[in-house]
Design a protein around this motif. Structure first.
Motif, PDB file in Angstrom:
ATOM      1  N   GLN A   1      -7.755   0.283  14.813  1.00  0.00           N
ATOM      2  CA  GLN A   1      -6.660   1.086  13.964  1.00  0.00           C
ATOM      3  C   GLN A   1      -7.729   1.431  12.419  1.00  0.00           C
ATOM      4  OE1 GLN A   1      -3.063   0.019  13.827  1.00  0.00           O
ATOM      5  NE2 GLN A   1      -2.217   0.069  16.272  1.00  0.00           N
ATOM      6  N   SER A   2      -8.030   0.243  11.634  1.00  0.00           N
ATOM      7  CA  SER A   2      -8.823   0.712  10.566  1.00  0.00           C
ATOM      8  C   SER A   2      -9.523   1.215   9.907  1.00  0.00           C
ATOM      9  CB  SER A   2      -8.644  -1.044   9.832  1.00  0.00           C
ATOM     10  OG  SER A   2      -9.686  -1.300  10.191  1.00  0.00           O
ATOM     11  N   MET A   3     -10.493   1.830  11.470  1.00  0.00           N
ATOM     12  CA  MET A   3     -11.131   3.173  11.581  1.00  0.00           C
ATOM     13  C   MET A   3     -11.445   4.057  11.085  1.00  0.00           C
ATOM     14  SD  MET A   3     -14.015   2.987  14.287  1.00  0.00           S
ATOM     15  CE  MET A   3     -13.262   3.625  15.799  1.00  0.00           C
ATOM     16  N   PHE A   4      -9.785   3.822  11.255  1.00  0.00           N
ATOM     17  CA  PHE A   4      -9.389   5.842  11.215  1.00  0.00           C
ATOM     18  C   PHE A   4      -8.691   5.655   9.855  1.00  0.00           C
ATOM     19  CE2 PHE A   4      -9.190   5.285  15.860  1.00  0.00           C
ATOM     20  CZ  PHE A   4     -10.216   6.976  16.100  1.00  0.00           C
ATOM     21  N   GLN A   5      -8.832   4.351   9.028  1.00  0.00           N
ATOM     22  CA  GLN A   5      -7.730   4.818   8.400  1.00  0.00           C
ATOM     23  C   GLN A   5      -8.762   4.291   6.486  1.00  0.00           C
ATOM     24  OE1 GLN A   5      -4.409   1.007   8.624  1.00  0.00           O
ATOM     25  NE2 GLN A   5      -3.858   2.696  10.039  1.00  0.00           N
ATOM     26  N   ALA A   6      -9.435   4.504   7.245  1.00  0.00           N
ATOM     27  CA  ALA A   6     -10.402   4.612   6.454  1.00  0.00           C
ATOM     28  C   ALA A   6     -10.641   5.770   4.917  1.00  0.00           C
ATOM     29  CB  ALA A   6     -12.350   4.719   6.286  1.00  0.00           C
ATOM     30  N   PRO A   7     -10.649   5.412   3.230  1.00  0.00           N
ATOM     31  CA  PRO A   7     -10.830   6.309   2.475  1.00  0.00           C
ATOM     32  C   PRO A   7     -11.568   7.132   2.576  1.00  0.00           C
ATOM     33  CG  PRO A   7     -11.760   4.237   1.863  1.00  0.00           C
ATOM     34  CD  PRO A   7     -11.471   4.108   3.708  1.00  0.00           C
ATOM     35  N   GLN A   8     -11.040   8.320   2.760  1.00  0.00           N
ATOM     36  CA  GLN A   8     -11.944  10.113   2.547  1.00  0.00           C
ATOM     37  C   GLN A   8     -12.119  10.063   1.353  1.00  0.00           C
ATOM     38  OE1 GLN A   8     -12.752  11.043   6.012  1.00  0.00           O
ATOM     39  NE2 GLN A   8     -11.940   9.536   6.293  1.00  0.00           N
ATOM     40  N   LEU A   9     -13.717  10.528   1.110  1.00  0.00           N
ATOM     41  CA  LEU A   9     -14.195  10.444  -0.328  1.00  0.00           C
ATOM     42  C   LEU A   9     -14.626  11.612   0.384  1.00  0.00           C
ATOM     43  CD1 LEU A   9     -16.028   7.052  -1.227  1.00  0.00           C
ATOM     44  CD2 LEU A   9     -13.921   7.300  -2.064  1.00  0.00           C
ATOM     45  N   ARG A  10     -14.467  12.651  -0.505  1.00  0.00           N
ATOM     46  CA  ARG A  10     -14.445  14.386  -1.502  1.00  0.00           C
ATOM     47  C   ARG A  10     -15.119  14.530  -2.419  1.00  0.00           C
ATOM     48  NH1 ARG A  10     -11.988  16.994   3.481  1.00  0.00           N
ATOM     49  NH2 ARG A  10     -10.405  15.669   4.324  1.00  0.00           N
ATOM     50  N   ARG A  11     -15.764  15.534  -2.667  1.00  0.00           N
ATOM     51  CA  ARG A  11     -16.953  15.901  -4.241  1.00  0.00           C
ATOM     52  C   ARG A  11     -16.181  16.922  -3.701  1.00  0.00           C
ATOM     53  NH1 ARG A  11     -20.855  13.226  -6.385  1.00  0.00           N
ATOM     54  NH2 ARG A  11     -21.564  15.382  -6.513  1.00  0.00           N
TER      55      ARG A  11
END
Length: 140
Positions: free
Chosen positions: A96-106
């Motif tokens: 589950q933590s694999m899907f809750q990783a932060p999504q960094l956007r530029r």
């Protein structure tokens, strides 16, 4: 539903909705991703009550115990009654933590990250994963 005395493992895994198709279940057995007592099993293996199977499905790992034999595919609520999920909590949390990783956007048009930007991004991601793994183990 219809219960049977002899049932193939590929058909059982499809019926309880572990795999989307019977072909996928059969291929997983042939590839060694379905195990009984640490041994690979063939798709034609007969399922028996109270047997415990280890199933690898991509990054996900499941440990299930057979509580009933199900010949035909049924809805998810009914299928849960025919097996007991014995997957360890740490395996479920890792998936589950694999899907809750932060999504960094530029920002659009910002160009490629510089070496300094890349290091900052790596530090943020590393801090996130270290914090989550430490909090999961601190409950014990």
């Amino acid at each position: 539903m219809a219960e049977k005395e002899k049932l193939r493992i590929d058909k059982y895994l499809w019926a309880i909705r572990i795999f989307k198709t019977r072909t996928l279940a059969s291929d997983a057995c042939k590839a060694g991703r379905v195990k009984l007592a640490g041994q690979n099993i063939k798709p034609s293996h007969e399922v028996k009550l109270n047997e415990v199977y280890n199933i690898s499905k991509g990054p996900e790992r499941k440990v299930i115990m057979v509580t009933g034999l199900l010949e035909m595919r049924v809805d998810a609520k009914t299928a849960v009654n025919y097996y007991e999920d014995q997957t360890p909590v740490e395996d479920r949390a890792g998936f589950q933590s694999m899907f809750q990783a932060p999504q960094l956007r530029r920002d659009r048009g910002a160009g490629r990250p510089t070496k300094r930007d890349r290091r900052e991004i790596d530090d943020l991601q590393q801090d996130f994963f270290e914090k989550n793994t430490n909090s999961e183990h601190s409950d014990e």
